[in-house]
Each structure stands twice: as structure tokens, then as C-alpha cells.
Design a protein around this motif. Structure first.
Motif, PDB file in Angstrom:
ATOM      1  N   ILE A 102       0.821  -1.202   0.000  1.00 12.46           N
ATOM      2  CA  ILE A 102       0.000   0.000   0.000  1.00 12.46           C
ATOM      3  C   ILE A 102       0.854   1.251   0.000  1.00 12.46           C
ATOM      4  O   ILE A 102       0.702   2.130  -0.832  1.00 12.46           O
ATOM      5  CB  ILE A 102      -0.933   0.018   1.228  1.00 12.46           C
ATOM      6  CG1 ILE A 102      -1.803  -1.215   1.228  1.00 12.46           C
ATOM      7  CG2 ILE A 102      -1.770   1.279   1.234  1.00 12.46           C
ATOM      8  CD1 ILE A 102      -2.611  -1.407  -0.011  1.00 12.46           C
ATOM      9  N   PRO A 112      -3.537  -0.925 -12.634  1.00  8.50           N
ATOM     10  CA  PRO A 112      -4.728  -1.392 -13.345  1.00  8.50           C
ATOM     11  C   PRO A 112      -4.746  -0.985 -14.803  1.00  8.50           C
ATOM     12  O   PRO A 112      -5.049  -1.790 -15.672  1.00  8.50           O
ATOM     13  CB  PRO A 112      -5.860  -0.704 -12.579  1.00  8.50           C
ATOM     14  CG  PRO A 112      -5.294  -0.441 -11.223  1.00  8.50           C
ATOM     15  CD  PRO A 112      -3.834  -0.199 -11.439  1.00  8.50           C
ATOM     16  N   ASP A 250      -3.819   5.722  -9.212  1.00  8.79           N
ATOM     17  CA  ASP A 250      -4.582   4.526  -8.837  1.00  8.79           C
ATOM     18  C   ASP A 250      -5.926   4.957  -8.247  1.00  8.79           C
ATOM     19  O   ASP A 250      -5.986   5.742  -7.300  1.00  8.79           O
ATOM     20  CB  ASP A 250      -3.795   3.717  -7.819  1.00  8.79           C
ATOM     21  CG  ASP A 250      -4.547   2.464  -7.396  1.00  8.79           C
ATOM     22  OD1 ASP A 250      -4.465   1.469  -8.125  1.00  8.79           O
ATOM     23  OD2 ASP A 250      -5.247   2.507  -6.366  1.00  8.79           O
ATOM     24  N   THR A 251      -6.991   4.431  -8.826  1.00  4.90           N
ATOM     25  CA  THR A 251      -8.328   4.889  -8.442  1.00  4.90           C
ATOM     26  C   THR A 251      -8.595   4.694  -6.958  1.00  4.90           C
ATOM     27  O   THR A 251      -9.094   5.607  -6.290  1.00  4.90           O
ATOM     28  CB  THR A 251      -9.391   4.130  -9.255  1.00  4.90           C
ATOM     29  OG1 THR A 251      -9.130   4.323 -10.642  1.00  4.90           O
ATOM     30  CG2 THR A 251     -10.783   4.642  -8.934  1.00  4.90           C
ATOM     31  N   ALA A 252      -8.269   3.542  -6.443  1.00  6.52           N
ATOM     32  CA  ALA A 252      -8.588   3.266  -5.036  1.00  6.52           C
ATOM     33  C   ALA A 252      -7.794   4.171  -4.105  1.00  6.52           C
ATOM     34  O   ALA A 252      -8.324   4.707  -3.132  1.00  6.52           O
ATOM     35  CB  ALA A 252      -8.307   1.802  -4.727  1.00  6.52           C
TER      36      ALA A 252
ATOM     37  N   LEU B  52     -14.094  -3.409 -14.401  1.00  9.62           N
ATOM     38  CA  LEU B  52     -14.211  -4.216 -13.182  1.00  9.62           C
ATOM     39  C   LEU B  52     -12.867  -4.846 -12.841  1.00  9.62           C
ATOM     40  O   LEU B  52     -12.476  -4.923 -11.671  1.00  9.62           O
ATOM     41  CB  LEU B  52     -15.293  -5.285 -13.375  1.00  9.62           C
ATOM     42  CG  LEU B  52     -15.693  -6.083 -12.146  1.00  9.62           C
ATOM     43  CD1 LEU B  52     -16.063  -5.182 -10.985  1.00  9.62           C
ATOM     44  CD2 LEU B  52     -16.873  -6.991 -12.480  1.00  9.62           C
ATOM     45  N   ASP B  54      -9.914  -3.596 -13.622  1.00 14.67           N
ATOM     46  CA  ASP B  54      -9.123  -2.492 -13.063  1.00 14.67           C
ATOM     47  C   ASP B  54      -9.445  -2.301 -11.586  1.00 14.67           C
ATOM     48  O   ASP B  54      -8.555  -2.169 -10.742  1.00 14.67           O
ATOM     49  CB  ASP B  54      -9.447  -1.176 -13.781  1.00 14.67           C
ATOM     50  CG  ASP B  54      -8.877  -1.113 -15.180  1.00 14.67           C
ATOM     51  OD1 ASP B  54      -8.110  -2.014 -15.557  1.00 14.67           O
ATOM     52  OD2 ASP B  54      -9.212  -0.148 -15.902  1.00 14.67           O
ATOM     53  N   LEU B  56     -10.906  -4.288  -9.379  1.00  9.92           N
ATOM     54  CA  LEU B  56     -10.582  -5.363  -8.441  1.00  9.92           C
ATOM     55  C   LEU B  56      -9.077  -5.431  -8.173  1.00  9.92           C
ATOM     56  O   LEU B  56      -8.657  -5.703  -7.045  1.00  9.92           O
ATOM     57  CB  LEU B  56     -11.102  -6.705  -8.975  1.00  9.92           C
ATOM     58  CG  LEU B  56     -12.632  -6.823  -8.999  1.00  9.92           C
ATOM     59  CD1 LEU B  56     -13.062  -8.204  -9.504  1.00  9.92           C
ATOM     60  CD2 LEU B  56     -13.220  -6.570  -7.612  1.00  9.92           C
ATOM     61  N   SER B  58      -7.152  -2.871  -8.244  1.00  6.54           N
ATOM     62  CA  SER B  58      -6.923  -1.710  -7.392  1.00  6.54           C
ATOM     63  C   SER B  58      -7.360  -1.996  -5.960  1.00  6.54           C
ATOM     64  O   SER B  58      -6.643  -1.696  -5.004  1.00  6.54           O
ATOM     65  CB  SER B  58      -7.707  -0.531  -7.978  1.00  6.54           C
ATOM     66  OG  SER B  58      -7.414   0.643  -7.301  1.00  6.54           O
ATOM     67  N   ALA B  59      -8.536  -2.579  -5.814  1.00  4.14           N
ATOM     68  CA  ALA B  59      -9.041  -2.886  -4.475  1.00  4.14           C
ATOM     69  C   ALA B  59      -8.168  -3.928  -3.790  1.00  4.14           C
ATOM     70  O   ALA B  59      -7.911  -3.841  -2.584  1.00  4.14           O
ATOM     71  CB  ALA B  59     -10.480  -3.385  -4.573  1.00  4.14           C
ATOM     72  N   ALA B  62      -5.290  -2.106  -2.476  1.00 10.66           N
ATOM     73  CA  ALA B  62      -5.583  -0.999  -1.549  1.00 10.66           C
ATOM     74  C   ALA B  62      -6.326  -1.470  -0.312  1.00 10.66           C
ATOM     75  O   ALA B  62      -6.743  -0.652   0.494  1.00 10.66           O
ATOM     76  CB  ALA B  62      -6.395   0.067  -2.271  1.00 10.66           C
ATOM     77  N   ARG B  78     -17.630   1.794  -4.635  1.00  5.98           N
ATOM     78  CA  ARG B  78     -17.003   3.097  -4.848  1.00  5.98           C
ATOM     79  C   ARG B  78     -15.809   2.970  -5.797  1.00  5.98           C
ATOM     80  O   ARG B  78     -15.632   3.773  -6.708  1.00  5.98           O
ATOM     81  CB  ARG B  78     -16.547   3.636  -3.484  1.00  5.98           C
ATOM     82  CG  ARG B  78     -15.918   4.984  -3.501  1.00  5.98           C
ATOM     83  CD  ARG B  78     -15.563   5.361  -2.069  1.00  5.98           C
ATOM     84  NE  ARG B  78     -15.119   6.737  -1.981  1.00  5.98           N
ATOM     85  CZ  ARG B  78     -14.889   7.354  -0.843  1.00  5.98           C
ATOM     86  NH1 ARG B  78     -15.088   6.744   0.292  1.00  5.98           N
ATOM     87  NH2 ARG B  78     -14.478   8.611  -0.842  1.00  5.98           N
ATOM     88  N   ILE B  79     -15.012   1.943  -5.568  1.00  2.00           N
ATOM     89  CA  ILE B  79     -13.846   1.744  -6.432  1.00  2.00           C
ATOM     90  C   ILE B  79     -14.286   1.352  -7.845  1.00  2.00           C
ATOM     91  O   ILE B  79     -13.739   1.833  -8.838  1.00  2.00           O
ATOM     92  CB  ILE B  79     -12.915   0.674  -5.817  1.00  2.00           C
ATOM     93  CG1 ILE B  79     -12.339   1.203  -4.499  1.00  2.00           C
ATOM     94  CG2 ILE B  79     -11.791   0.307  -6.775  1.00  2.00           C
ATOM     95  CD1 ILE B  79     -11.553   0.173  -3.719  1.00  2.00           C
ATOM     96  N   ASN B  82     -15.805   4.390  -9.705  1.00  4.18           N
ATOM     97  CA  ASN B  82     -14.765   5.355 -10.076  1.00  4.18           C
ATOM     98  C   ASN B  82     -13.851   4.806 -11.157  1.00  4.18           C
ATOM     99  O   ASN B  82     -13.376   5.560 -12.009  1.00  4.18           O
ATOM    100  CB  ASN B  82     -13.970   5.777  -8.834  1.00  4.18           C
ATOM    101  CG  ASN B  82     -14.692   6.840  -8.031  1.00  4.18           C
ATOM    102  OD1 ASN B  82     -14.805   7.985  -8.462  1.00  4.18           O
ATOM    103  ND2 ASN B  82     -15.232   6.464  -6.882  1.00  4.18           N
ATOM    104  N   ALA B  83     -13.607   3.511 -11.129  1.00  4.53           N
ATOM    105  CA  ALA B  83     -12.826   2.910 -12.219  1.00  4.53           C
ATOM    106  C   ALA B  83     -13.576   3.061 -13.545  1.00  4.53           C
ATOM    107  O   ALA B  83     -12.978   3.333 -14.588  1.00  4.53           O
ATOM    108  CB  ALA B  83     -12.550   1.442 -11.919  1.00  4.53           C
ATOM    109  N   MET B 154     -19.228   8.032  -2.637  1.00  6.08           N
ATOM    110  CA  MET B 154     -18.627   7.205  -3.697  1.00  6.08           C
ATOM    111  C   MET B 154     -18.200   8.040  -4.888  1.00  6.08           C
ATOM    112  O   MET B 154     -17.143   7.817  -5.474  1.00  6.08           O
ATOM    113  CB  MET B 154     -19.630   6.159  -4.186  1.00  6.08           C
ATOM    114  CG  MET B 154     -19.900   5.032  -3.222  1.00  6.08           C
ATOM    115  SD  MET B 154     -20.992   3.821  -4.030  1.00  6.08           S
ATOM    116  CE  MET B 154     -21.842   3.135  -2.633  1.00  6.08           C
TER     117      MET B 154
END
Lengths: 316, 200
Positions: A102, A112, A250-252, B52, B54, B56, B58-59, B62, B78-79, B82-83, B154
Motif C-alpha cells: 500500500i 490497473p 490509482d483509483t482506489a 471491473l 481495473d 478489483l 486496485s481494491a 488498496a 465506490r472503487i 470510479n474505475a 462514492m
């Protein structure tokens, strides 16, 4: 109308437009406007019917079924997650697992967007079968390698790009104020729209090809239009850690950071990694009703659970 | 293999601590809803799958930043949304892409089911013509049932903006779907704006 005319008094002839009716329905009109529009609607069958129709639409939307994820998409995502699991288990650490990267994302990790590049992007970013259905482990390694090659190519092409622009009498010139405490990159405009060119890496002020400009409060205020143009959200997303927004591409991570900035409102316009009064930071530019506000936050924004962002400064 | 004993939050924390299967279990639990949001926002299945994916990835990376002040599903949605919006902004996808090949459910026998299906298809098609900001807000609030406050968080906008986007989107849908109910009524009000910006 005469005194013996039995017909009711007609409503005012000017109907509110559909957006105004919608905003009345949403309860977001200001008091006087809401009172005026409500008064009209009470006496207008047409507008009353329109409001009823909006309500019916809400019912239609609630009744929509949830489309199941197609098996092919589920299989593809399973492959991606398995690849991530293998990537993590292949790393160092006790028991063969690695803590989530992180706060220490390696620049060479495929983000991504690098994993799913868009059309029109050249070379290795173009889709190929292995990117459409990534296999565990090995594809991610190949993605890293592709990215390293791409970065090398980008760095090598910068000089050529500058030469082409100069030869064409183009609008953009990149002026580097080495060691300056102010704005490092300035676009000397000779026409409409300045472009950003990725600068060669230099020392610790650059991340894989993008300079990290240094600002103080006043210089940042002056640079905001440029930052908005060069680091707009729709520009920086998908560029990965190596872009002007660094890890915030990064979006998250970006979403987590924005959610932790107390007092921010409006829509995010731009993000730029900067050095603010000597400290590594990010500047987030929000637009709220046409008013721009920039928040300078710490470099670790969006990484600490349950902690608000460390806002170093705000500039309006 | 499912893991019903652990909550989403427990699974996410287990994932952040190194549990190799926990994140996949979370995705398995919620993937249809995540897919629905991605599909309705992107409108095109391949784009939705890309977005999706992207999201996942990212999630997955994070998860350690999950603060626990919202449900895991809210955080994931939310992720995802936004993706989707990031991807749309990048590619400037227009909202006129065709309907997904795999629509909401298989056709069923009987006139009522056919009528329901036809209505759902019409609503989905009309939804696809909305500006993406209105479509995303409507998808989250009216279809997925998230609160205005959660949706505002979100999307990173004010609650009033969400309310306005939903209401204006519904108004446009009402016009588009007017033939299903009372075309005279729907046609009576001219869609469009007086130049005012949507409420913020």
C-alpha cells in the motif's frame, strides 16, 4: 375570462423546464424558487403528471433485475485474482506471503491501467490475447517487462518529440528551472493549449520520467491553472505511478485520499505530485460551483486507515 | 469454496494480513452486483469487464487502506464506479453504445413476464442514453439502493448533486419511456435546461 365564466383560473402559461421540475422533485431548489415552482405545479395538471411520471420511473428502476456476471467474465476475473495471489505468494516474507504494497508500491508494478490498456495506445499497451485473459503469475511478470520497455521507449522519444515540436514551430516549449524553488515546468505558449512533455528523470526529484515540481504557497497558486491542465483527472488516470499524479493515478488510492480530506467539496479536477515547501506532497484541485480550491496533502494520503488526510495547506 | 463464517470486513482484514483466498471470497459474494454496476455505468460488456478488472486489482492492492467506516460493499462499489468513470473519461466513451448482449435475465414464458422483460429492456436502453454522471448516480441510488449520502461519498460530490443528477436523469427517462404510459403527459414537458447548472 368573464364573471359568468365557470371555468377555473388557468395556471400561469410558462411551465418550468424539466430540469427545474426534477430539482423540485429532488428538493434542491432554493426556497423562493421552490415556492414559485410548487405554486405552479399545484395548479398545473401537466406538470403534476410529469412529476408522477418521474416517480414511475423510480419504480421501474427499482424493479430492474441484477444481471448475472457472464461466466466468461467470471473466469477472467478469477484468473486475474489468481495471478495477483501468485504474485503475492512469490514475493519475500514469512510463509510465502507479502504484505500488501500500500505505502510502498513498486514503480514497476503493473497498475490497473497498464494491465488493461486502452485502444489507440501504441506498442506493448495494445491488447493481445494474453492481456485479455491474464494467466497467473507469468503474465504479470511479462506486463512488468512490457512496462519497463515502454518507459525506456518513452524516455528515448522525448528528445525526438521536442525536436519535432520545435521544428514545426509548435506552441510548446519546456523550460526547466533547475534548482528553482518555484514552478519547474512552464509552457511558453505560442498558440492554443500547452502540452506537457515527460521530462527525463533527474535525481530524486523525478519519478520514472516525470519531474516533481517544487512550490511554495504563492508559486502554487500561480501554477494551479497549469496543474489543472496538465494533471486533470482524465489525463492522469491510467498512467500508473510514473505519471504526474504518481500513486494517485490509482483509483482506489486516490478515492481513499479524497475521502480523507476534511472540508473538501465539489468535484476533483486534477491531482499532481509535488514538493511543497520541501516536503513530498500531492495537490488536489477541486471545483465547487466554479470555485477552485487546492488541498496540499501529505505524501502518504490515502494509505492510513481511519486517519484523516494530513492537509498541509489550502489554496483558493 | 465459500466462507460464510467470516464477514466481509473480517475477510478484507484477513486479506490484508496475507490470507491468500480471502479477497476472492469477497469478490465471489458480490460479483453480480459489482458487475451490474460496472455494466450499467459502462454500457458495453467488454468495457465493463475491463473496468471491473481495473477496480478489483486496485481494491486488492488498496485493501490495507480500507478504513472500516463504510461497508466493504460500499467501498468496493465506490472503487468500481470510479474505475468506470475513469475509463469513460479516458476514452471519452459516448453513451450511445449498444445494449449488452447478455441482458437482464432470460426471457420467460407468459405475457406478464414478457411485458416485464420488455419494460426492463426499455428502461435499460433509456438508461444508456443518459449522461454518465446521471447514469452512475441513478444506478447507485435507484437500482442498487445506496443512500444519497453513500453515493455522494462514492462519487466524490455533494449530496445535492447526487439528488439533482438522479432527479434530472429520471426526468429524461420519463420522457423516453413516456410511450409506455402516457405519451401526452411525457411529451408535454420539453426536456432541456434553462441554462442553470445542476444543483451542487
Amino acid at each position: 375570462m368573464t364573471a359568468d365564466d365557470p371555468r377555473p383560473v388557468p395556471p400561469p402559461p410558462l411551465h418550468p423546464d424539466l430540469d427545474t421540475l426534477a430539482d423540485l422533485d429532488a428538493g434542491v431548489l432554493d426556497g423562493p424558487t421552490a415556492e414559485r415552482v410548487s405554486g405552479h405545479v399545484r395548479n398545473c395538471t401537466r406538470c403534476t403528471a410529469a412529476l408522477r411520471a418521474m416517480s414511475s420511473v423510480r419504480d421501474d428502476l427499482r424493479a430492474l433485475p441484477t444481471p448475472p456476471m457472464p461466466a466468461a467474465v467470471a473466469a477472467r476475473l478469477d484468473d486475474v485474482l489468481a495471478g495477483l495471489r501468485h504474485e503475492r505468494s512469490d514475493g519475500p516474507g514469512p510463509g510465502g506471503t507479502t504484505p500488501l504494497p500500500i505505502t510502498d508500491r513498486r514503480p514497476e508494478q503493473p497498475g490497473p491501467a497498464e494491465h488493461r490498456p486502452g485502444p489507440g495506445q501504441p506498442g506493448p499497451d495494445q491488447r493481445d490475447p494474453e492481456q485479455v485473459r491474464p494467466a497467473p503469475g507469468s503474465d504479470l511478470d511479462r506486463a512488468r517487462e512490457r512496462r519497463r520497455r515502454r518507459l525506456t521507449r518513452i524516455a528515448g522519444s522525448v528528445a525526438a518529440a521536442v525536436a519535432v515540436l520545435a521544428a514545426a514551430g509548435s506552441v510548446t516549449a519546456l523550460v526547466r528551472a533547475a534548482g528553482s524553488g518555484g514552478v519547474d515546468d512552464t509552457a511558453a505558449a505560442g498558440g492554443a493549449g500547452a502540452e506537457q512533455l515527460p521530462a527525463p528523470a533527474s535525481g530524486d526529484s523525478a519519478v520514472d520520467g516525470y519531474d516533481i515540481p517544487s512550490y511554495g504557497k504563492e508559486s502554487l497558486r500561480g501554477a494551479l491553472p497549469q496543474i489543472e491542465q496538465q494533471s486533470a483527472v482524465d489525463v492522469i488516470t491510467g498512467r500508473g505511478d510514473t505519471g504526474p499524479a504518481g500513486a494517485m493515478s490509482d483509483t482506489a488510492r486516490r478515492t481513499a485520499c479524497v475521502g480523507s480530506i476534511r472540508g473538501s467539496s465539489g468535484e476533483l479536477q486534477a491531482v499532481r505530485r509535488i514538493r511543497y515547501e520541501g516536503t513530498m506532497a500531492y495537490v488536489f484541485v477541486f471545483s465547487d460551483d466554479g470555485r477552485r480550491t487546492a488541498y496540499v496533502v501529505g505524501d502518504d494520503c490515502g494509505t492510513a486507515p481511519a486517519l484523516p488526510a494530513a492537509v498541509l495547506d489550502t489554496v483558493s | 469454496m465459500t466462507d460464510p463464517a467470516r464477514s466481509d470486513v473480517e475477510l478484507l482484514r484477513a486479506h490484508a494480513a496475507g490470507d491468500p483466498r480471502a479477497f476472492e471470497e469477497i469478490v465471489r459474494r458480490h460479483r453480480d452486483r459489482l458487475w451490474a454496476v460496472a455494466l450499467r455505468t459502462m454500457r458495453e460488456p467488454e468495457e465493463a469487464a475491463d473496468a471491473l478488472q481495473d477496480a478489483l486489482i486496485s481494491a486488492y492492492r488498496a485493501a490495507g487502506a480500507f478504513r472500516g467506516d463504510s461497508a466493504v460493499t460500499t467501498w468496493l462499489h465506490r472503487i468500481v464506479v470510479n474505475a468506470c468513470l475513469d475509463r469513460i473519461r479516458r476514452r471519452q466513451v459516448r453513451s450511445t453504445v449498444p445494449l449488452p448482449e447478455e441482458g437482464p435475465g432470460e426471457p420467460a414464458d407468459g405475457r406478464d413476464r414478457m411485458a416485464e422483460r420488455d419494460t426492463a429492456l426499455a428502461v435499460e436502453a433509456a438508461l444508456g442514453t443518459l449522461p454518465v454522471e446521471q447514469r452512475a448516480a441513478i444506478t447507485l441510488v435507484d437500482i442498487e439502493g445506496y443512500s444519497v449520502a453513500d453515493t455522494a461519498a462514492m462519487l466524490g460530490v455533494a449530496e445535492g448533486t447526487v439528488k439533482s443528477r438522479c432527479a434530472r436523469g429520471r426526468a429524461r427517462l420519463a420522457v423516453q419511456l413516456g410511450h409506455l404510459r402516457n405519451p401526452d403527459t411525457a411529451a408535454a414537458v420539453v426536456p432541456g435546461s434553462t441554462g442553470r447548472e445542476e444543483a451542487r
